[in-house]
Design a protein around this motif. Structure first.
Motif, PDB file in Angstrom:
ATOM      1  N   CYS A  83       0.845  -1.202   0.000  1.00 55.81           N
ATOM      2  CA  CYS A  83       0.000   0.000   0.000  1.00 55.81           C
ATOM      3  C   CYS A  83       0.878   1.248   0.000  1.00 55.81           C
ATOM      4  CB  CYS A  83      -0.878   0.048   1.246  1.00 55.81           C
ATOM      5  SG  CYS A  83      -2.070  -1.296   1.305  1.00 55.81           S
ATOM      6  N   ARG A 139      -6.401   8.260   4.315  1.00 57.10           N
ATOM      7  CA  ARG A 139      -6.439   7.862   2.913  1.00 57.10           C
ATOM      8  C   ARG A 139      -5.466   8.699   2.083  1.00 57.10           C
ATOM      9  NH1 ARG A 139      -8.163   3.100   1.963  1.00 57.10           N
ATOM     10  NH2 ARG A 139      -8.880   3.697  -0.104  1.00 57.10           N
ATOM     11  N   TYR A 142      -7.029   2.366  10.415  1.00 59.08           N
ATOM     12  CA  TYR A 142      -8.126   1.478  10.821  1.00 59.08           C
ATOM     13  C   TYR A 142      -7.959   0.057  10.299  1.00 59.08           C
ATOM     14  CZ  TYR A 142      -9.467   2.357   5.991  1.00 59.08           C
ATOM     15  OH  TYR A 142      -9.444   2.452   4.625  1.00 59.08           O
ATOM     16  N   CYS A 143      -6.914  -0.176   9.479  1.00 60.81           N
ATOM     17  CA  CYS A 143      -6.879  -1.403   8.665  1.00 60.81           C
ATOM     18  C   CYS A 143      -5.994  -2.478   9.289  1.00 60.81           C
ATOM     19  CB  CYS A 143      -6.348  -1.041   7.283  1.00 60.81           C
ATOM     20  SG  CYS A 143      -6.128  -2.477   6.222  1.00 60.81           S
ATOM     21  N   SER A 158      -0.606  -5.671   5.132  1.00 57.14           N
ATOM     22  CA  SER A 158      -0.137  -4.758   4.082  1.00 57.14           C
ATOM     23  C   SER A 158       1.098  -4.016   4.561  1.00 57.14           C
ATOM     24  CB  SER A 158      -1.234  -3.758   3.699  1.00 57.14           C
ATOM     25  OG  SER A 158      -1.607  -2.978   4.789  1.00 57.14           O
ATOM     26  N   GLY A 178      -6.100  -7.077  -1.376  1.00 57.15           N
ATOM     27  CA  GLY A 178      -4.926  -6.598  -0.662  1.00 57.15           C
ATOM     28  C   GLY A 178      -5.233  -6.074   0.713  1.00 57.15           C
ATOM     29  N   GLY A 179      -4.310  -5.243   1.090  1.00 58.36           N
ATOM     30  CA  GLY A 179      -3.340  -4.490   0.302  1.00 58.36           C
ATOM     31  C   GLY A 179      -3.989  -3.803  -0.901  1.00 58.36           C
ATOM     32  N   THR A 180      -3.133  -3.415  -1.789  1.00 62.60           N
ATOM     33  CA  THR A 180      -3.580  -2.636  -2.931  1.00 62.60           C
ATOM     34  C   THR A 180      -2.942  -3.176  -4.215  1.00 62.60           C
ATOM     35  OG1 THR A 180      -3.636  -0.700  -1.453  1.00 62.60           O
ATOM     36  CG2 THR A 180      -3.797  -0.268  -3.798  1.00 62.60           C
ATOM     37  N   ASN A 232      -7.172   1.085  -5.863  1.00 61.11           N
ATOM     38  CA  ASN A 232      -7.324   2.303  -5.056  1.00 61.11           C
ATOM     39  C   ASN A 232      -7.243   3.537  -5.947  1.00 61.11           C
ATOM     40  OD1 ASN A 232      -7.356   0.634  -2.819  1.00 61.11           O
ATOM     41  ND2 ASN A 232      -6.060   2.010  -1.608  1.00 61.11           N
ATOM     42  N   VAL A 245       0.089   3.929   1.827  1.00 65.32           N
ATOM     43  CA  VAL A 245       0.136   4.268   3.261  1.00 65.32           C
ATOM     44  C   VAL A 245      -0.552   3.140   4.013  1.00 65.32           C
ATOM     45  CG1 VAL A 245       0.044   6.790   3.046  1.00 65.32           C
ATOM     46  CG2 VAL A 245      -2.080   5.483   3.118  1.00 65.32           C
ATOM     47  N   LYS A 246      -0.269   3.065   5.310  1.00 65.26           N
ATOM     48  CA  LYS A 246      -1.001   2.104   6.129  1.00 65.26           C
ATOM     49  C   LYS A 246      -2.127   2.885   6.817  1.00 65.26           C
ATOM     50  CE  LYS A 246      -2.037  -1.713   8.090  1.00 65.26           C
ATOM     51  NZ  LYS A 246      -2.467  -2.881   7.337  1.00 65.26           N
ATOM     52  N   CYS A 247      -3.354   2.617   6.436  1.00 62.32           N
ATOM     53  CA  CYS A 247      -4.487   3.340   7.023  1.00 62.32           C
ATOM     54  C   CYS A 247      -4.661   2.900   8.479  1.00 62.32           C
ATOM     55  CB  CYS A 247      -5.758   3.060   6.231  1.00 62.32           C
ATOM     56  SG  CYS A 247      -5.592   3.393   4.460  1.00 62.32           S
TER      57      CYS A 247
HETATM   58  S1  SF4 Z   1      -5.327  -2.349   2.415  1.00 66.88           S
HETATM   59 FE1  SF4 Z   1      -6.461  -0.500   1.851  1.00 66.88          FE
HETATM   60  S2  SF4 Z   1      -7.378   0.088   3.769  1.00 66.88           S
HETATM   61 FE2  SF4 Z   1      -5.699  -1.303   4.310  1.00 66.88          FE
HETATM   62  S3  SF4 Z   1      -3.873  -0.007   4.598  1.00 66.88           S
HETATM   63 FE3  SF4 Z   1      -3.898  -0.601   2.478  1.00 66.88          FE
HETATM   64  S4  SF4 Z   1      -4.902   1.108   1.444  1.00 66.88           S
HETATM   65 FE4  SF4 Z   1      -5.429   1.263   3.588  1.00 66.88          FE
END
Ligand code: SF4
Ligand SMILES: C[S@@+](CC[C@H](N)C(=O)[O-])C[C@H]1O[C@@H](n2cnc3c(N)ncnc32)[C@H](O)[C@@H]1O
Length: 402
Positions: free
Chosen positions: A33, A152, A39-40, A44, A80-82, A115, A35-37
């Motif tokens: 990813c 985000r 809440y997630c 990732s 993912g991840g992304t 994304n 960034v690491k969000c």
């Molecule tokens: S998987 Fe999606 S929600 Fe989770 S950290 Fe990566 S971008 Fe953010």
């Protein structure tokens, strides 16, 4: 009652089993990813060194080589991840690798998560050239302050543009993910997000209530009192408003958090909820086949080393007891609008469901949470609001789950 609303996100569920032993899906986890969000809790990593992406592709190829795969999976989900974070040539390589191991063209659906900050027309076109038939775009919100709260890496405007780029590339089936129930969020604010999403005419929508996952930054902030969760009543009102607004716009609520438009349901997730078998590859991915559940190593280095050494990159493998399988089948199935067929579970697992859970079913009927129609169980409107409670009541405690 003092319980938050039901919400299950589309990560591979803990356990499912074959509705039809020949139907097996494939989940491919791409753990990178921008960034690491906060809440997630999905596996990732933010890595600057793109040689790690190349190692990931080599290890994925190795893992697929040493895995017993269905010749043609029912569905494939590249999540993912992304996945769209991969550079175009790496995304192409990923899809070529998949195509060498399974017959992608025989799948009823091939989904890929994308994304807004990283998908573009070129990547979408590459994905479709190699068989991707459905995109799922994580947008979460269009509002700057809520996007900021969620960490985000994109703006609302970029999300709209990226969706148009998908369309320009020819994507006929594109879904949008949104999150509601953020601290301080009002129903009117949430309606604003939903209305923008509807203007974009997605073929499917997933709307999740924010969950505070242990181990995340958001969870820590909650414990430290830095964030105050939205009032339960507001969360509930947003949940109900979602159903109302989306029904009015022609979207069918086929699962608690999932709404099918022109694109129909996500066949891959429906396969999970219908207890189909699936193989999971990539760091942290889980799979389930014939009553055995495995979960891969999460750290990308450990996963990659094992896979490249020709070893199963598995962290845990567990044979589920029939009672666990029953509990998990009900827990997942009850979330579907059509409900869950108890007789079908009994046939598959060979376990007498009624004698195990008949009293629980009766209590749920008496509470007005579920209705019974022959051998089917279904949530009522009241049950929808407490679906987490209903579902978890079916998960048989470990001491009797044998
Ligand atoms: S998987 Fe999606 S929600 Fe989770 S950290 Fe990566 S971008 Fe953010
Ligand atoms: C793991 S993400 C992967 C997709 C993509 N990388 C993204 O950022 O959207 C899949 C979806 O799960 C949902 N999700 C993840 N964590 C969540 C949480 N804590 N609460 C509610 N929904 C969550 C989001 O809607 C997200 O789009």
């Amino acid at each position: 009652m003092s319980r938050r609303l039901a919400r299950v996100r589309p990560k591979p569920p803990v356990a499912v089993f074959a509705a039809n032993s020949t139907a097996t899906s494939l989940y491919v986890h791409v753990p990178f990813c921008v960034v690491k969000c906060g809440y997630c809790d999905f596996t990732s990593y933010v890595v600057e060194d793109t040689s790690v992406h190349d190692m990931f592709l080599r290890a994925l190829d190795a893992e697929l080589s040493s895995t017993t795969l269905p010749e043609s999976p029912t569905t494939i989900f590249i999540g993912g991840g992304t996945p769209s974070h991969l550079a175009p040539h790496r995304l192409e390589e990923l899809l070529k690798i998949l195509g060498r191991h399974v017959d992608v063209s025989g799948c009823v659906e091939v989904s890929m998560e994308a994304n807004p900050e990283s998908i573009d027309e070129e990547k979408a076109a590459i994905a479709m050239r190699y068989g991707v038939s459905r995109f799922s775009m994580g947008v979460q919100s269009f509002d700057p302050s809520r996007l900021h709260f969620l960490d985000r890496a994109h703006t609302g405007q970029r999300a709209r543009e990226a969706f148009l780029e998908l369309r320009r590339a020819g994507a006929a089936n594109a879904s949008i993910d949104l999150i509601f129930g953020l601290p301080g969020q009002t129903v009117a604010q949430w309606e604003g997000d939903l209305e923008i999403a509807l203007e974009m005419q997605p073929d499917h929508l997933s709307c999740y209530s924010l969950t505070y996952e242990p181990g995340t930054r958001l969870h820590r902030d909650l414990r430290l009192g830095r964030v105050v969760p939205v009032e339960e009543e507001a969360d509930r009102a947003m949940f109900l408003r979602t159903r109302e607004l989306l029904a009015g716009a022609g979207y069918h609520a086929y699962e608690i958090s999932n709404f099918a438009g022109r694109g129909g349901p996500c066949r891959h997730n429906d396969h999970y909820w219908l207890q189909g078998d699936y193989v999971g590859v990539g760091p942290g991915a889980s799979g389930h086949r014939n009553g055995v559940r495995h979960t891969n190593l999460k750290p990308i280095d450990a996963w990659g080393r094992a896979a490249l050494d020709g070893l199963p990159p598995v962290a845990t493998a567990e044979t589920l007891t029939p009672k666990q399988r029953v509990g998990e089948a009900l827990w997942l199935g009850i979330r579907r609008r059509d409900g869950v067929d108890v007789a079908a579970i009994e046939r598959r697992v060979g376990c007498p469901v009624e004698s195990l859970l008949g009293k629980v079913f009766a209590a749920h009927v008496a509470n007005g949470w579920i209705e019974r129609d022959g051998t089917w169980l279904r949530l009522t409107s009241a049950g929808l609001l407490v679906a987490d409670v209903v579902g978890s009541d079916y998960l048989l405690p470990a001491d009797i789950a044998s």
